[in-house]
Design a protein around this motif. Structure first.
Motif, mmCIF file in Angstrom:
data_model
loop_
_atom_site.group_PDB
_atom_site.id
_atom_site.type_symbol
_atom_site.label_atom_id
_atom_site.label_comp_id
_atom_site.label_asym_id
_atom_site.label_seq_id
_atom_site.Cartn_x
_atom_site.Cartn_y
_atom_site.Cartn_z
ATOM 1 N N MET A 1 0.851 -1.192 0.000
ATOM 2 C CA MET A 1 0.000 0.000 0.000
ATOM 3 C C MET A 1 0.888 1.244 0.000
ATOM 4 O O MET A 1 1.793 1.347 0.811
ATOM 5 C CB MET A 1 -0.878 -0.023 1.263
ATOM 6 N N GLU A 43 -9.561 -6.842 14.974
ATOM 7 C CA GLU A 43 -9.015 -7.071 13.634
ATOM 8 C C GLU A 43 -7.601 -6.499 13.607
ATOM 9 O O GLU A 43 -7.396 -5.325 13.925
ATOM 10 C CB GLU A 43 -9.857 -6.407 12.536
ATOM 11 N N GLY A 45 -4.554 -5.254 11.548
ATOM 12 C CA GLY A 45 -4.356 -4.742 10.191
ATOM 13 C C GLY A 45 -5.691 -4.413 9.565
ATOM 14 O O GLY A 45 -6.037 -4.918 8.495
ATOM 15 N N GLU A 68 -4.273 -0.914 13.614
ATOM 16 C CA GLU A 68 -3.656 -0.505 12.344
ATOM 17 C C GLU A 68 -2.375 0.245 12.666
ATOM 18 O O GLU A 68 -2.376 1.123 13.518
ATOM 19 C CB GLU A 68 -4.645 0.379 11.564
ATOM 20 N N ARG A 69 -1.297 -0.123 11.965
ATOM 21 C CA ARG A 69 -0.020 0.495 12.350
ATOM 22 C C ARG A 69 0.273 1.794 11.613
ATOM 23 O O ARG A 69 1.173 2.526 12.024
ATOM 24 C CB ARG A 69 1.116 -0.496 12.184
ATOM 25 N N VAL A 73 -3.631 5.561 7.221
ATOM 26 C CA VAL A 73 -4.751 4.637 6.999
ATOM 27 C C VAL A 73 -5.744 4.759 8.155
ATOM 28 O O VAL A 73 -6.959 4.838 7.956
ATOM 29 C CB VAL A 73 -4.236 3.181 6.876
ATOM 30 N N ASP A 95 1.484 -1.872 16.247
ATOM 31 C CA ASP A 95 1.929 -3.028 15.479
ATOM 32 C C ASP A 95 1.430 -4.291 16.175
ATOM 33 O O ASP A 95 1.354 -4.341 17.415
ATOM 34 C CB ASP A 95 3.454 -3.061 15.393
ATOM 35 N N ALA A 96 1.113 -5.308 15.382
ATOM 36 C CA ALA A 96 0.582 -6.556 15.932
ATOM 37 C C ALA A 96 1.504 -7.175 16.980
ATOM 38 O O ALA A 96 1.040 -7.862 17.890
ATOM 39 C CB ALA A 96 0.364 -7.556 14.801
ATOM 40 N N ASN A 114 -7.463 -10.031 8.031
ATOM 41 C CA ASN A 114 -8.062 -9.914 6.705
ATOM 42 C C ASN A 114 -7.084 -9.307 5.719
ATOM 43 O O ASN A 114 -6.617 -8.190 5.890
ATOM 44 C CB ASN A 114 -9.320 -9.038 6.765
ATOM 45 N N ASP A 117 -0.702 -8.406 4.811
ATOM 46 C CA ASP A 117 0.396 -8.234 3.846
ATOM 47 C C ASP A 117 1.083 -9.579 3.621
ATOM 48 O O ASP A 117 1.409 -10.281 4.588
ATOM 49 C CB ASP A 117 1.406 -7.208 4.384
HETATM 50 N N1 SAM Z 1 -7.972 -5.640 6.581
HETATM 51 C C1 SAM Z 1 -8.213 -4.616 5.582
HETATM 52 C C2 SAM Z 1 -9.004 -5.190 4.438
HETATM 53 O O1 SAM Z 1 -9.097 -6.413 4.339
HETATM 54 O O2 SAM Z 1 -9.545 -4.404 3.647
HETATM 55 C C3 SAM Z 1 -6.898 -3.996 5.100
HETATM 56 C C4 SAM Z 1 -5.967 -4.922 4.366
HETATM 57 S S1 SAM Z 1 -4.408 -4.146 3.958
HETATM 58 C C5 SAM Z 1 -3.800 -5.125 2.659
HETATM 59 C C6 SAM Z 1 -3.380 -4.682 5.305
HETATM 60 C C7 SAM Z 1 -3.347 -3.668 6.436
HETATM 61 O O3 SAM Z 1 -2.700 -4.260 7.546
HETATM 62 C C8 SAM Z 1 -2.594 -2.402 6.098
HETATM 63 O O4 SAM Z 1 -3.383 -1.287 6.406
HETATM 64 C C9 SAM Z 1 -1.342 -2.488 6.968
HETATM 65 O O5 SAM Z 1 -0.888 -1.215 7.376
HETATM 66 C C10 SAM Z 1 -1.832 -3.319 8.147
HETATM 67 N N2 SAM Z 1 -0.771 -4.077 8.815
HETATM 68 C C11 SAM Z 1 0.114 -4.893 8.211
HETATM 69 N N3 SAM Z 1 0.930 -5.443 9.110
HETATM 70 C C12 SAM Z 1 0.547 -4.968 10.327
HETATM 71 C C13 SAM Z 1 1.027 -5.163 11.649
HETATM 72 N N4 SAM Z 1 2.092 -5.946 11.887
HETATM 73 N N5 SAM Z 1 0.405 -4.521 12.652
HETATM 74 C C14 SAM Z 1 -0.647 -3.695 12.396
HETATM 75 N N6 SAM Z 1 -1.131 -3.465 11.158
HETATM 76 C C15 SAM Z 1 -0.550 -4.087 10.126
#
Ligand code: SAM
Length: 218
Positions: A1, A43, A45, A68-69, A73, A95-96, A114, A117
């Motif tokens: 993204m 949820e 991310g 959300e990190r 977003v 962060d997760a 969901n 990445d």
């Molecule tokens: N879950 C949403 C959807 O399905 O529409 C967003 C999917 S998007 C591809 C993945 C999201 O996860 C991004 O906004 C990214 O910043 C977040 N993300 C990825 N790794 C993360 C982590 N370790 N901790 C928190 N957020 C994370």
């Protein structure tokens, strides 16, 4: 993204009533945050939060936390929540990897992952949210009977997860390579990415996972 820095985003997040600041202080006290003892579903991310907002509207008796990190977003989710004002939904800019500092043992009833990445390079496998490293974090915060639900369009990440989840000591309770055309699709709430990918004709994969054995410390 691709992310664009939004000037003032940090301050807007810090001032938002929908974002919990210093969430470590809420560990084992999430019932106080929501003002009730309802189950907590998170949820990891969540992106712009479409999925959780829809669920929170449908299930007022469940408390939701979106993690959300990325600030840019998260701000989009905050803007939507400012209009909806759902009382059972809060956000964390985290962060997760920090989740076990934020939720107590067994404080979470369900975890949604969901369209996480994919981190396609082998050397980045530890960053995948279904890797044993993250499953160990979920193990610390989920109720013994709690479940993880994972959806993705990414076949490689899904194949990896079908191996990594059992390796981490969990059962894959069920899985499908085409959620929208399977018996498991009924009642499915689409995420933002899911709507985009399924409109492109991509099948959506889903698995749910639970622990192989209850964790005695909880
Ligand atoms: N879950 C949403 C959807 O399905 O529409 C967003 C999917 S998007 C591809 C993945 C999201 O996860 C991004 O906004 C990214 O910043 C977040 N993300 C990825 N790794 C993360 C982590 N370790 N901790 C928190 N957020 C994370």
């Amino acid at each position: 993204m691709r992310l664009r820095h939004i000037p003032g985003s940090e301050q807007q997040i810090a001032e938002s009533p929908y974002v919990i600041g210093n969430p470590e202080e809420k560990k084992a006290h999430w019932a106080d945050v929501f003002g009730n003892e309802n189950p907590v579903h998170i949820e990891v991310g969540m992106g712009k939060g479409k999925f959780l907002m829809e669920l929170a509207g449908m299930h007022p008796d469940i408390n939701y936390v979106g993690i959300e990190r990325y600030s840019t977003v998260l701000l989009k989710a905050i803007r939507k929540q400012e209009a909806l004002k759902l009382p059972n939904l809060f956000f964390l800019r985290e962060d997760a990897g920090t989740l076990a500092d934020i939720f107590g043992p067994g404080e979470v009833a369900k975890i949604y992952l969901n369209f996480s990445d994919p981190w396609p390079k082998d050397r980045h496998a530890k960053r995948r949210l279904t890797s044993p490293r993250f499953m160990a974090v979920y193990d610390r915060i989920l109720k013994p009977e709690g479940i993880v639900e994972f959806k993705t369009d990414n076949q490689e990440l899904f194949a990896y997860s079908l191996q990594s989840v059992p390796e981490a000591g969990w059962n894959v309770d069920w899985h499908t390579f085409d959620l929208h055309h399977s018996e498991y699709g009924e009642g499915n709430v689409m995420t933002e990415y899911e709507a985009k990918f399924s409109a492109q004709g991509k099948p959506i994969c889903k698995l749910t996972a639970s622990r192989k054995a209850p964790v005695s410390k909880i």
